[in-house]
Write a protein that holds these residues in place. Sequence first.
Motif, PDB file in Angstrom:
ATOM      1  N   ASN A  75       0.727  -1.188   0.076  1.00 47.35           N
ATOM      2  CA  ASN A  75       0.265   0.040  -0.091  1.00 47.35           C
ATOM      3  C   ASN A  75       1.037   1.245  -0.082  1.00 47.35           C
ATOM      4  N   ARG A  76       0.438   2.215  -0.698  1.00 44.74           N
ATOM      5  CA  ARG A  76       1.325   3.624  -0.927  1.00 44.74           C
ATOM      6  C   ARG A  76       1.426   4.132   0.695  1.00 44.74           C
ATOM      7  N   VAL A  77       0.428   4.150   1.506  1.00 44.40           N
ATOM      8  CA  VAL A  77       0.601   4.287   2.929  1.00 44.40           C
ATOM      9  C   VAL A  77      -0.098   3.147   3.640  1.00 44.40           C
ATOM     10  N   GLN A  78       0.519   2.583   4.687  1.00 43.17           N
ATOM     11  CA  GLN A  78       0.166   1.310   5.259  1.00 43.17           C
ATOM     12  C   GLN A  78      -0.917   1.725   6.220  1.00 43.17           C
ATOM     13  N   VAL A  79      -0.808   2.871   6.857  1.00 43.78           N
ATOM     14  CA  VAL A  79      -1.740   3.152   7.869  1.00 43.78           C
ATOM     15  C   VAL A  79      -1.769   4.639   7.967  1.00 43.78           C
ATOM     16  N   LYS A  80      -3.034   5.494   8.223  1.00 46.71           N
ATOM     17  CA  LYS A  80      -3.136   6.689   8.347  1.00 46.71           C
ATOM     18  C   LYS A  80      -3.772   6.720   9.789  1.00 46.71           C
ATOM     19  N   TYR A  81      -3.296   7.228  10.727  1.00 47.43           N
ATOM     20  CA  TYR A  81      -4.052   7.426  11.838  1.00 47.43           C
ATOM     21  C   TYR A  81      -3.466   8.677  12.481  1.00 47.43           C
ATOM     22  N   VAL A  82      -4.165   9.761  12.819  1.00 45.29           N
ATOM     23  CA  VAL A  82      -3.921  11.265  13.111  1.00 45.29           C
ATOM     24  C   VAL A  82      -3.993  11.482  14.669  1.00 45.29           C
ATOM     25  N   GLY A  83      -4.476  10.372  15.392  1.00 47.02           N
ATOM     26  CA  GLY A  83      -4.800  10.645  16.965  1.00 47.02           C
ATOM     27  C   GLY A  83      -3.556  10.572  17.505  1.00 47.02           C
ATOM     28  N   THR A  84      -3.529  10.876  18.846  1.00 43.17           N
ATOM     29  CA  THR A  84      -2.244  10.948  19.630  1.00 43.17           C
ATOM     30  C   THR A  84      -2.225   9.477  20.629  1.00 43.17           C
ATOM     31  N   ARG A  85      -3.217   8.803  20.683  1.00 39.73           N
ATOM     32  CA  ARG A  85      -3.259   7.737  21.543  1.00 39.73           C
ATOM     33  C   ARG A  85      -2.256   6.752  21.140  1.00 39.73           C
ATOM     34  N   TYR A  86      -1.772   5.832  21.947  1.00 40.96           N
ATOM     35  CA  TYR A  86      -1.064   4.659  21.475  1.00 40.96           C
ATOM     36  C   TYR A  86      -2.115   3.431  21.170  1.00 40.96           C
ATOM     37  N   LEU A  87      -1.887   2.893  20.016  1.00 41.51           N
ATOM     38  CA  LEU A  87      -2.737   1.699  19.788  1.00 41.51           C
ATOM     39  C   LEU A  87      -1.930   0.528  19.551  1.00 41.51           C
ATOM     40  N   GLU A  88      -2.083  -0.568  19.973  1.00 39.93           N
ATOM     41  CA  GLU A  88      -1.073  -1.764  19.942  1.00 39.93           C
ATOM     42  C   GLU A  88      -1.768  -2.607  18.914  1.00 39.93           C
ATOM     43  N   TRP A  89      -1.340  -2.905  17.554  1.00 44.64           N
ATOM     44  CA  TRP A  89      -1.911  -3.795  16.765  1.00 44.64           C
ATOM     45  C   TRP A  89      -1.332  -5.356  16.744  1.00 44.64           C
ATOM     46  N   SER A  90      -1.382  -5.933  17.706  1.00 40.41           N
ATOM     47  CA  SER A  90      -1.113  -7.141  17.689  1.00 40.41           C
ATOM     48  C   SER A  90      -1.859  -7.875  19.135  1.00 40.41           C
ATOM     49  N   GLN A  91      -1.892  -9.411  19.043  1.00 45.79           N
ATOM     50  CA  GLN A  91      -2.849 -10.139  19.911  1.00 45.79           C
ATOM     51  C   GLN A  91      -2.167 -11.304  20.187  1.00 45.79           C
ATOM     52  N   ASP A  92      -1.833 -11.608  21.473  1.00 47.22           N
ATOM     53  CA  ASP A  92      -1.520 -12.761  21.869  1.00 47.22           C
ATOM     54  C   ASP A  92      -0.042 -13.264  21.296  1.00 47.22           C
ATOM     55  N   GLY A  93       0.696 -12.086  21.464  1.00 47.35           N
ATOM     56  CA  GLY A  93       2.162 -11.985  20.808  1.00 47.35           C
ATOM     57  C   GLY A  93       2.297 -12.367  19.526  1.00 47.35           C
ATOM     58  N   ILE A  94       1.213 -11.983  18.560  1.00 50.27           N
ATOM     59  CA  ILE A  94       1.278 -11.960  17.065  1.00 50.27           C
ATOM     60  C   ILE A  94       0.615 -10.948  16.322  1.00 50.27           C
ATOM     61  N   GLY A  95       1.408 -10.209  15.508  1.00 48.55           N
ATOM     62  CA  GLY A  95       0.990  -9.037  15.022  1.00 48.55           C
ATOM     63  C   GLY A  95       0.307  -9.259  13.619  1.00 48.55           C
ATOM     64  N   ASN A  96       1.010  -8.142  12.751  1.00 48.13           N
ATOM     65  CA  ASN A  96       0.538  -8.548  11.490  1.00 48.13           C
ATOM     66  C   ASN A  96       1.609  -8.213  10.412  1.00 48.13           C
ATOM     67  N   TYR A  97       1.454  -8.652   9.318  1.00 49.41           N
ATOM     68  CA  TYR A  97       2.779  -8.634   8.259  1.00 49.41           C
ATOM     69  C   TYR A  97       2.471  -7.322   7.417  1.00 49.41           C
ATOM     70  N   TRP A  98       3.816  -6.526   7.614  1.00 50.58           N
ATOM     71  CA  TRP A  98       3.883  -5.169   6.860  1.00 50.58           C
ATOM     72  C   TRP A  98       4.923  -5.470   5.819  1.00 50.58           C
ATOM     73  N   SER A  99       4.632  -5.159   4.484  1.00 49.81           N
ATOM     74  CA  SER A  99       5.541  -5.575   3.476  1.00 49.81           C
ATOM     75  C   SER A  99       6.855  -4.344   3.249  1.00 49.81           C
ATOM     76  N   ASP A 100       6.780  -3.304   4.134  1.00 42.12           N
ATOM     77  CA  ASP A 100       7.750  -2.334   4.042  1.00 42.12           C
ATOM     78  C   ASP A 100       8.440  -2.511   5.342  1.00 42.12           C
ATOM     79  N   ASN A 101       8.308  -3.497   6.183  1.00 42.94           N
ATOM     80  CA  ASN A 101       8.952  -3.655   7.376  1.00 42.94           C
ATOM     81  C   ASN A 101      10.431  -4.470   7.031  1.00 42.94           C
ATOM     82  N   ALA A 102      11.326  -3.603   6.975  1.00 43.58           N
ATOM     83  CA  ALA A 102      12.742  -4.326   6.812  1.00 43.58           C
ATOM     84  C   ALA A 102      13.299  -4.645   7.982  1.00 43.58           C
ATOM     85  N   ALA A 103      12.863  -6.053   8.783  1.00 44.58           N
ATOM     86  CA  ALA A 103      12.970  -6.623  10.003  1.00 44.58           C
ATOM     87  C   ALA A 103      14.116  -7.839  10.042  1.00 44.58           C
ATOM     88  N   PHE A 104      14.752  -8.214  11.019  1.00 47.02           N
ATOM     89  CA  PHE A 104      15.454  -9.447  11.439  1.00 47.02           C
ATOM     90  C   PHE A 104      14.509 -10.337  12.297  1.00 47.02           C
TER      91      PHE A 104
END
Length: 462
Positions: A362-391
Amino acid sequence: MVLLLLVLPCHAHGDEGPHAGGEGLMWRVVLLVLLATPAAAEVLRPADDAALAAALAQARPGDEIVLGAGRWRGPLVIAVPLTLRGEPGAVVDGHGSGHVIEVDAPDAVIEKLAIAGSGSDLDRMDSGVFLTTSALRARVEGNTLTDNLHGIRIQGARDAQVIGNRIEGRRGRQADLGNGVSVWNAPGAVVANNDISWGRDGIFVYVSKKNTFRGNRMRNTRFAIHYMNTSDSAVIGNDSRDNGLGYAIMFSDRLTVTGNRSENDRDYGFLFNSANRSVLTDNVVIGHPAPESRWRDIGQSREAGVPDTGPGDRIAPGKCVFIYNANRNTFTGNRFEGCGIGIHFTAGAEGNIVARNDFIANRVQVKYVGTRYLEWSQDGIGNYWSDNAAFDLNGDGIADGTYRPNDMIDKVMWTAPQARMLLTSPAVQILRWAQKRFPAVLPGGVTDSHPLMRPNSERPLK
């Protein structure tokens, strides 16, 4: 109706027997039984319009009326539980007046007909097939409906079924058009395996409950499926393509939305507006480059902060998912790919679970303008992000670092699009560098503490 008279012999006592009563009868009636049995259902094959009118007026429950090839004059009214069936080439034409076929009796069946030419009165809800509140358990199956204001309207008919029809709506100004299938206050209604194109909305439901929309295909409509004030219902395995919007879920609660697909819909794949306590799983939204004219024709400007795809092109849909004031929903196992924005998430939405989803290219993966912290995972499993260069040093399929789709600069770009000219400035680059290394300076937003290394839709973690 059968009258059975049973006469049995009596013991003889002569002409003046003790029970003769002076009548000298050798026989007397000992049993009279009245058996009322329904007459067998008939199959009626009218030869012309007059014979059809007579058949409808004289039909009894269970009768079947078969229309041969040719054009039959509507409007028709079904007032008893019967089957109206067409042979190949049979067309019922309303000639632009009212409902082509109105069903006002329970357990009626309309099948295998071509139905065309309803009236154009929006207030009267003129339709190809109109099911009244008396049409309980009616079934409309295997018909072809064209040039009707509304294709099929379920107006309070509980447990009605609309199955396997091809519905092509009218074209023109949307304010003058009706829907492919409309459902109002019809608990238990099922709309399944229909092919719907043009008109206003593919399927529109308002003030109902316990409905099922399953396996339908929608093309070239405003909204493929449009929910308003409806609860405890299911949207399963539908396919939306080339519509203005895929699935618009508004002011509705406790829905199951699973296995649906949206591809190349213009604005949103899914819109959730004040939709609460619903479960959304295994849905797919796919975006493609689309000509600017798809938006210009309706007066929409570009979304701030979404990169261009090329001269004269935009992405359809502009947003895979738009969530506005929708609370306590569960989004799991979905695939959002190739949109302008993966999810646009507003500050009024709270208590939602977002996990095991795929956000791909996606050109922009997430658009969120609020100031609260939101955790997007559950039971130790999150989401796949194609632009996440991770190890993933331990090879458990979970990235070793937290993923944050947005930073302070993104928020500035969304709230003040004119600042885009500063994106390449040294000051902006230093600010982004500092935020990556000192997360405490981030002003809230979405985080995924357990991002996936591979798409969940391809290799789900147990």
